[in-house]
Design a protein around this motif. Sequence first.
Motif, PDB file in Angstrom:
ATOM      1  N   UNK A  90       0.838  -1.208   0.000  1.00 45.11           N
ATOM      2  CA  UNK A  90       0.000   0.000   0.000  1.00 45.11           C
ATOM      3  C   UNK A  90       0.871   1.257   0.000  1.00 45.11           C
ATOM      4  N   UNK A  91       2.022   1.203   0.658  1.00 43.84           N
ATOM      5  CA  UNK A  91       2.919   2.363   0.649  1.00 43.84           C
ATOM      6  C   UNK A  91       3.506   2.573  -0.746  1.00 43.84           C
ATOM      7  N   UNK A  92       3.859   1.483  -1.406  1.00 39.19           N
ATOM      8  CA  UNK A  92       4.337   1.593  -2.789  1.00 39.19           C
ATOM      9  C   UNK A  92       3.237   2.187  -3.666  1.00 39.19           C
ATOM     10  N   UNK A  93       2.000   1.727  -3.456  1.00 37.87           N
ATOM     11  CA  UNK A  93       0.882   2.251  -4.241  1.00 37.87           C
ATOM     12  C   UNK A  93       0.691   3.745  -4.009  1.00 37.87           C
ATOM     13  N   UNK A  94       0.849   4.188  -2.756  1.00 33.59           N
ATOM     14  CA  UNK A  94       0.726   5.624  -2.460  1.00 33.59           C
ATOM     15  C   UNK A  94       1.813   6.419  -3.191  1.00 33.59           C
ATOM     16  N   UNK A  95       3.024   5.895  -3.199  1.00 31.12           N
ATOM     17  CA  UNK A  95       4.133   6.577  -3.893  1.00 31.12           C
ATOM     18  C   UNK A  95       3.821   6.729  -5.372  1.00 31.12           C
ATOM     19  N   UNK A  96       3.268   5.691  -5.955  1.00 32.90           N
ATOM     20  CA  UNK A  96       2.958   5.742  -7.389  1.00 32.90           C
ATOM     21  C   UNK A  96       1.746   6.635  -7.662  1.00 32.90           C
ATOM     22  N   UNK A  97       0.744   6.577  -6.767  1.00 29.00           N
ATOM     23  CA  UNK A  97      -0.441   7.412  -6.976  1.00 29.00           C
ATOM     24  C   UNK A  97      -0.069   8.889  -6.981  1.00 29.00           C
ATOM     25  N   UNK A  98       0.824   9.298  -6.092  1.00 24.50           N
ATOM     26  CA  UNK A  98       1.240  10.707  -6.046  1.00 24.50           C
ATOM     27  C   UNK A  98       1.844  11.149  -7.378  1.00 24.50           C
ATOM     28  N   UNK A  99       2.516  10.236  -8.046  1.00 23.26           N
ATOM     29  CA  UNK A  99       3.207  10.596  -9.290  1.00 23.26           C
ATOM     30  C   UNK A  99       2.333  10.434 -10.524  1.00 23.26           C
ATOM     31  N   UNK A 125      -6.212  10.462 -17.103  1.00 18.58           N
ATOM     32  CA  UNK A 125      -6.594   9.771 -15.868  1.00 18.58           C
ATOM     33  C   UNK A 125      -7.380  10.727 -14.986  1.00 18.58           C
ATOM     34  N   UNK A 126      -8.619  10.347 -14.666  1.00 16.16           N
ATOM     35  CA  UNK A 126      -9.449  11.193 -13.826  1.00 16.16           C
ATOM     36  C   UNK A 126      -9.206  10.968 -12.346  1.00 16.16           C
ATOM     37  N   UNK A 127      -9.046   9.689 -11.948  1.00 19.12           N
ATOM     38  CA  UNK A 127      -8.905   9.374 -10.525  1.00 19.12           C
ATOM     39  C   UNK A 127      -8.075   8.101 -10.367  1.00 19.12           C
ATOM     40  N   UNK A 128      -7.240   8.083  -9.322  1.00 17.01           N
ATOM     41  CA  UNK A 128      -6.456   6.885  -8.976  1.00 17.01           C
ATOM     42  C   UNK A 128      -6.792   6.518  -7.544  1.00 17.01           C
ATOM     43  N   UNK A 129      -7.241   5.281  -7.318  1.00 19.81           N
ATOM     44  CA  UNK A 129      -7.605   4.820  -5.978  1.00 19.81           C
ATOM     45  C   UNK A 129      -6.815   3.560  -5.635  1.00 19.81           C
ATOM     46  N   UNK A 130      -6.675   3.313  -4.338  1.00 15.25           N
ATOM     47  CA  UNK A 130      -5.974   2.130  -3.860  1.00 15.25           C
ATOM     48  C   UNK A 130      -6.973   1.241  -3.139  1.00 15.25           C
ATOM     49  N   UNK A 131      -6.998  -0.030  -3.506  1.00 15.77           N
ATOM     50  CA  UNK A 131      -7.907  -0.973  -2.870  1.00 15.77           C
ATOM     51  C   UNK A 131      -7.127  -2.203  -2.414  1.00 15.77           C
ATOM     52  N   UNK A 132      -7.720  -2.925  -1.449  1.00 13.58           N
ATOM     53  CA  UNK A 132      -7.129  -4.171  -0.980  1.00 13.58           C
ATOM     54  C   UNK A 132      -5.731  -3.985  -0.449  1.00 13.58           C
ATOM     55  N   UNK A 133      -4.855  -4.927  -0.690  1.00 11.67           N
ATOM     56  CA  UNK A 133      -3.501  -4.849  -0.132  1.00 11.67           C
ATOM     57  C   UNK A 133      -2.606  -3.850  -0.842  1.00 11.67           C
ATOM     58  N   UNK A 134      -3.086  -3.299  -1.995  1.00  8.29           N
ATOM     59  CA  UNK A 134      -2.259  -2.325  -2.712  1.00  8.29           C
ATOM     60  C   UNK A 134      -2.524  -2.264  -4.198  1.00  8.29           C
ATOM     61  N   UNK A 135      -3.728  -2.636  -4.621  1.00 13.10           N
ATOM     62  CA  UNK A 135      -4.075  -2.544  -6.036  1.00 13.10           C
ATOM     63  C   UNK A 135      -4.338  -1.087  -6.410  1.00 13.10           C
ATOM     64  N   UNK A 136      -3.794  -0.675  -7.536  1.00 15.51           N
ATOM     65  CA  UNK A 136      -4.075   0.652  -8.079  1.00 15.51           C
ATOM     66  C   UNK A 136      -5.257   0.553  -9.027  1.00 15.51           C
ATOM     67  N   UNK A 137      -6.241   1.428  -8.835  1.00 18.46           N
ATOM     68  CA  UNK A 137      -7.445   1.432  -9.666  1.00 18.46           C
ATOM     69  C   UNK A 137      -7.553   2.783 -10.364  1.00 18.46           C
ATOM     70  N   UNK A 138      -7.798   2.760 -11.656  1.00 16.18           N
ATOM     71  CA  UNK A 138      -7.784   3.972 -12.470  1.00 16.18           C
ATOM     72  C   UNK A 138      -9.155   4.234 -13.088  1.00 16.18           C
ATOM     73  N   UNK A 139      -9.641   5.445 -12.903  1.00 15.35           N
ATOM     74  CA  UNK A 139     -10.834   5.910 -13.594  1.00 15.35           C
ATOM     75  C   UNK A 139     -10.372   6.908 -14.650  1.00 15.35           C
TER      76      UNK A 139
END
Length: 364
Positions: free
Chosen positions: A61-70, A77-91
């Motif tokens: 999840x921390x890796x996902x946060x680092x990537x979401x910020x960038x 890309x309208x929105x980036x969300x993190x779900x579960x143990x660290x999946x990145x979800x893109x709208x």
Amino acid sequence: MTPADLSTTVLHAVRRAVDEDALHAPVPARVRVERTRPGGCGDYASAVALQLAGPAALPARQVAEILRERMAGAPGIGRVEITGPGFLNFTLDAPADAAAHRALLDRVREQGLRYGHGDALAGTPLQFGHAREVRAAVIADAVRRLVRAQGAPVRISCHEEPDPDWARLGVTVDAHGRTPAQQTETAEIRPVPAGATAGELLDRLGPDATRWGLLRPAGHDRARLGDELLVQGEANPLFLVRYAHSRTRALSRGAALLGFTAAGDEVGEEVSEDAAALALLALVADHPAALAAAAHHRAPDRLARHLEAVAHAFFDFHDTASPLPAGDEKPSAAHRTRLALAEAAGTVLAGGLSLLGVSAPPHL
């Protein structure tokens, strides 16, 4: 934004995080994104953060946060969300998405049957060898077509003199016989044998059904070469793929009789409203990656399965909203977009069948 575009965007975010010392992990060659599964959120998802968590010695999840910020504010890309143990979800952003849809459909129209060809293997001379057996010969021929489509010069050799009937299947061999150098330099193609000769299969099935029957299963699986390959019904994958292609050609002929084509600046703007259209568009966008993977793994069966998926998605799309107006209805931007998507699917099917050495008739 196509899946390939989104994959590139995520990869750039990974590389940026590594360059900025926010993430200490090797940058992968490619990031996989896929359609969000039922119960998920957004349009696409990626497990790249979970893949990088171990090498980076960080929670996923921390890796996902680092990537979401960038990726915040990235075009398309309208929105980036993190779900579960660290999946990145893109709208995806709808207006940018419409422009990407139009660009993709334009690209398929411009490139035609060469859509999906690339240079991933350019400058890499390849040599394949096989026994005097029809399935090995047909797979080697399809592999030759696939790797050439990715820019590689290729040479095929047979250990013995080729069967003359192979020519009726479109198979050619550059050399035959073995030398010590060939034994060390040639990559061997060794599928489960067909259990019949080329002549026997051709007399019973004809060239198209024979090639499809030999290529559709993975090389380590036995090929089913019964009369089911001749059935004129959608339970027969060969018929399904070729029938889908012929329907796309029929739609183009029907549109011409009604006085409209798929051309126009508004093409692409209606796709985001239709789940079946989006599913078909995603498969069209994935075609270059499917060709590259089939060439890389020397696996024509991967391309055959991709074409089956495109055919199924085309019929789902066609049954949801026809590209042709009904009754007294006038052709609209929506019809032109649907027609452009149908024609793009037909191009993918025809180009893929050509690489498998199977004909794609306009009428079936």
